[in-house]
Design an enzyme around this catalytic site. Structure first.
Site, PDB file in Angstrom:
ATOM      1  N   GLN A  96      -3.143   4.438   3.096  1.00 52.93           N
ATOM      2  CA  GLN A  96      -1.940   3.710   3.485  1.00 52.93           C
ATOM      3  C   GLN A  96      -0.726   4.298   2.797  1.00 52.93           C
ATOM      4  O   GLN A  96      -0.801   4.704   1.654  1.00 52.93           O
ATOM      5  CB  GLN A  96      -2.062   2.253   3.077  1.00 52.93           C
ATOM      6  CG  GLN A  96      -2.976   1.471   3.988  1.00 52.93           C
ATOM      7  CD  GLN A  96      -2.815  -0.004   3.745  1.00 52.93           C
ATOM      8  OE1 GLN A  96      -1.717  -0.478   3.535  1.00 52.93           O
ATOM      9  NE2 GLN A  96      -3.918  -0.706   3.774  1.00 52.93           N
ATOM     10  N   GLN A 111      -3.830   7.638  -2.122  1.00 51.05           N
ATOM     11  CA  GLN A 111      -3.604   8.917  -1.481  1.00 51.05           C
ATOM     12  C   GLN A 111      -3.156   8.628  -0.059  1.00 51.05           C
ATOM     13  O   GLN A 111      -3.965   8.441   0.832  1.00 51.05           O
ATOM     14  CB  GLN A 111      -4.893   9.736  -1.472  1.00 51.05           C
ATOM     15  CG  GLN A 111      -4.705  11.062  -0.808  1.00 51.05           C
ATOM     16  CD  GLN A 111      -5.662  12.091  -1.365  1.00 51.05           C
ATOM     17  OE1 GLN A 111      -6.266  11.892  -2.413  1.00 51.05           O
ATOM     18  NE2 GLN A 111      -5.818  13.186  -0.680  1.00 51.05           N
ATOM     19  N   SER A 112      -1.865   8.558   0.121  1.00 54.95           N
ATOM     20  CA  SER A 112      -1.382   8.199   1.453  1.00 54.95           C
ATOM     21  C   SER A 112      -1.391   9.433   2.340  1.00 54.95           C
ATOM     22  O   SER A 112      -1.494  10.557   1.867  1.00 54.95           O
ATOM     23  CB  SER A 112       0.039   7.669   1.354  1.00 54.95           C
ATOM     24  OG  SER A 112       0.894   8.721   1.040  1.00 54.95           O
ATOM     25  N   SER A 113      -1.257   9.176   3.629  1.00 54.62           N
ATOM     26  CA  SER A 113      -1.292  10.285   4.579  1.00 54.62           C
ATOM     27  C   SER A 113      -0.141  11.258   4.300  1.00 54.62           C
ATOM     28  O   SER A 113      -0.277  12.465   4.436  1.00 54.62           O
ATOM     29  CB  SER A 113      -1.198   9.744   5.998  1.00 54.62           C
ATOM     30  OG  SER A 113      -0.101   8.872   6.074  1.00 54.62           O
ATOM     31  N   GLN A 115      -0.968  13.571   1.540  1.00 55.47           N
ATOM     32  CA  GLN A 115      -1.962  14.563   1.930  1.00 55.47           C
ATOM     33  C   GLN A 115      -1.316  15.776   2.562  1.00 55.47           C
ATOM     34  O   GLN A 115      -1.816  16.878   2.455  1.00 55.47           O
ATOM     35  CB  GLN A 115      -2.963  13.940   2.905  1.00 55.47           C
ATOM     36  CG  GLN A 115      -4.050  13.182   2.171  1.00 55.47           C
ATOM     37  CD  GLN A 115      -4.898  12.362   3.089  1.00 55.47           C
ATOM     38  OE1 GLN A 115      -4.520  12.117   4.233  1.00 55.47           O
ATOM     39  NE2 GLN A 115      -6.033  11.933   2.601  1.00 55.47           N
TER      40      GLN A 115
END
Ligand SMILES: [Zn+2]
Length: 694
Positions: A64, A22-24, A27
């Protein structure tokens, strides 16, 4: 899709890997539920026949972004496990996002195909060893990379457009603030403005970032810094000014009031995810709008500052560092630069007749690249010349100028004093504010009161510290130069030559005195020794010294012999002179009989012209020259000489023959010569006319 058809018992015997990421970036675009959705996949694997202890979850990459596999241990572990054939199934929510770079993704697909590993996402199950499945998965990967690209382009494009109009909001550099409409203005805080102005002012005066730092540090002027992040973001703290900050400000074109965007370019390095920044030239900047708002300096000044900084960078390379005064006899040790290549000269000592002799030698490049010495200069001669210049410069008359400078210094001191007082005032205001807050707090609220009290105490102690510093500083400040002081200084100055020449004064002290006045000395050896002295203030003085006469000749060749050589050289070659001197029973300084070599040595040492040079200066011609003038072959000219028609002599020991110019010995440049030539050799007239036109 027929899932059960693809899953075999062999697949089920191996592990199933669930890759949770779940990368930024995700999100932002998707909700937090995706993590829950990823865990749903686990249940599907169980439905396909894997037991729960066979399912391995990799979620090391949490947080990441997936743009590259480098530095992501989770993804690499997954690839390794697949390659080892331990994985029957790889699961991921939209599997193409397992790897955001196409290369990473295709590599995974290939390895999965080789290891016969299945891939599962929300849309279904794929077998990469089947062509159709692999095509589909490849497309998914390409789309996902394209999506990332489009997203980025849209974000950056928007930013760029705003920047082109000069409307992009960027954090104002120190000394600026944005007004409610978002326009850039000078920081309304007078103290901050004062500090920035003082920085530019000091650089204008000293021309060196290092000196700016030194000035701020010795004068105790504090430098404001805005805290960029955290709970105290935006707050100003005052501390010492450092060198990199000065450079940052001097190199920043925004202080001229220009709007600038894209001064650096970033690029990824081959190894890992490291990003390198490169500063671009002005013509490469993306956006440059001069005079967009008020500034601290003009554009011209900014450019001249850049030039100065580049110059300084050359001047402060490892080689150019000055060295402190040491005990050796060479007065200018550590201060001399080579005027040919710009490197610092070193001192070499040698002893002649028990007397230490110093030389300034440019040997650094020679040592590094095995080239011959750049230049070597006699130490004593240069030391004496520089000392004479210094003693002459420091005299009562030049002192009056210095006293005027004192007045200027005092004016600057007053400016510094103002800045320091402002610092103390500010600290006092802050302490008073803290006190008021403390007094206003309700005593019931213990925690608040405690923290306010602590805050108040901190402010009080920093106020006390500043006050102490200010008091100490004011005490150390020079008072204006009184009449008495001026008289004392004048006396000191007139005493200087006495102190300097006193043999009891150690060399080291003389060197130190010199260092108070001189920045450096540049030496060039040509026909003379050129000495360029750069004084501390930046002024320069140049003097010349003749090249040294070698010591042996100086003491050994008697003046009478030198005079005889001078006289004989107008009519004899070196070998002939040697014979003449020997015939007169004269001996050389070393008590040898004279030879051609000794005579030549005496001649070059004392600057006496050779016979051939003497004749040439009288207008005598070489065989080809006279042959050309007469329009005959030069062997004919030689025959004329042998027959006595022309007057010729042997002009040197190698047998070169010079001819007396027709019409007698006259300087060649004589204006009447050509006319006479024509009268004497009428057949040459047309030829010399051609020459005359040149
Ligand atoms: Zn050199």
């Amino acid at each position: 899709m027929n899932a059960s058809g693809k899953v075999t018992t062999e697949h089920r015997a191996r592990h199933a890997y669930l890759y949770v990421r779940q990368s930024s970036l995700r999100q932002v675009h998707e909700n937090r539920e995706s993590t829950a959705r990823q865990y749903d996949l686990k249940r599907r694997a169980q439905a396909l026949g894997w037991t729960s202890d066979q399912i391995v979850v990799i979620d090391e990459d949490l947080g990441q972004s997936g743009a590259s596999a480098a530095g992501r241990n989770g993804f690499q572990r997954l690839v390794a496990e697949v390659g080892l054939g331990r994985v029957g199934l790889v699961m991921g929510l939209e599997v193409s996002r397992l790897a955001r770079s196409s290369t990473d993704w295709h590599r995974l697909l290939e390895i999965c195909a080789l290891a016969e590993t299945l891939i599962l996402d929300e849309d279904g199950i794929y077998d990469p060893s089947h062509f159709n499945d692999r095509l589909l998965l490849g497309l998914k990967g390409a789309m996902s990379e394209a999506e990332l690209h489009v997203l980025r382009a849209r974000l950056i494009g928007g930013q760029l457009n705003k920047a082109r109009r000069g409307e992009l909001w960027m954090r104002p550099p120190l000394g600026f603030a944005s007004d409610p409409e978002g326009r850039m203005i000078l920081d309304p805080d007078r103290q901050i403005q004062g500090a920035v102005r003082a920085l530019f002012e000091t650089f204008r005066r000293t021309g060196s970032a290092m000196r700016v730092v030194r000035h701020f540090s010795t004068e105790g002027i504090r430098w404001p810094r805005r805290i960029p992040t955290g709970p105290r973001a935006g707050e100003i703290v005052w501390g010492p000014l450092d060198h990199s900050r000065v450079l940052g400000i001097l190199h920043n074109p925004r202080y001229t009031g220009a709007f600038v965007y894209g001064r650096t370019r970033q690029r990824k390095t081959v190894i890992g995810d490291q990003v390198r920044y490169r500063r671009l030239k002005q013509e490469e900047w993306t956006v440059f709008l001069p005079n967009a708002h008020e500034g601290y300096i003009s554009w011209e000044e900014f450019e001249s500052n850049q030039a100065k900084l580049i110059g300084n960078a050359h001047g402060y390379g490892a080689d150019r560092r000055k060295s402190p005064a040491r005990d050796g006899a060479a007065l200018l040790q550590g201060l001399v630069l080579c005027g040919v290549c710009g490197l610092r000269l070193t001192v070499r000592y040698h002893t002649t007749h028990g007397r230490p002799i110093s030389d300034y030698v440019c040997q650094r490049r020679g040592i590094q690249t095995a080239q011959p010495l750049c230049q070597r200069l006699p130490g004593d001669r240069i030391d004496d010349a520089v000392a004479a210049v210094v003693l002459k410069a420091v005299n009562p008359a030049s002192l009056d100028v210095a006293l005027e400078v004192f007045e200027e210094l005092r004016r600057r001191q007053a400016e510094v004093d103002r800045l320091r007082r402002a610092q103390v005032d500010r600290a006092r205001e802050e302490a008073e504010l803290a006190q008021r807050q403390y007094l206003l707090a309700r005593p019931e609220n213990r925690l608040v009161v405690d923290s306010l009290e602590r805050h108040w105490n901190e402010k009080l102690s920093s106020l006390r510290q500043l006050e102490d510093e200010y008091a100490r500083w004011s005490k150390n400040q020079q008072s204006p130069v009184t009449e008495q002081d001026q008289e004392r200084i004048r006396k000191l100055v007139s005493d200087l030559p006495r102190v300097w020449n006193d043999p009891r004064t150690p060399v080291r002290d003389r060197k130190r005195m010199l260092r108070l006045l001189i920045e450096d000395v540049t030496l060039v050896r040509s026909e003379t020794i050129q000495i360029h002295i750069r004084w501390k203030g930046g002024a320069t003085t140049s003097v010349q010294q003749p090249l040294p006469i070698l010591l042996p000749d100086q003491v050994r060749t008697p003046v009478a012999i030198i005079e005889q050589v001078r006289a004989l050289a107008t009519e004899q070659t070196d070998a002939q002179i040697a014979r003449t001197l020997n015939a007169r029973w004269l001996r050389s300084g070393r008590d040898h009989s004279f030879t051609r070599v000794i005579v030549r040595h005496i001649r070059t040492t004392y600057g006496i012209r050779s016979y051939i040079d003497h004749l040439r200066s009288q207008g005598w011609l070489t065989a080809p020259e006279i042959a050309a003038q007469m329009g005959v072959h030069f062997t004919t000219a030689k025959r004329f000489a042998a027959e006595g028609v022309l007057h010729a002599v042997r002009a040197d020991d190698r047998g070169r023959i010079l001819f007396e110019p027709p019409g007698g010995s006259v300087p060649r440049a004589h204006p009447g010569k050509r006319l006479r030539d024509r009268r004497r050799y009428p057949q040459l007239a047309s030829k010399s006319d051609e020459r005359g036109a040149v």
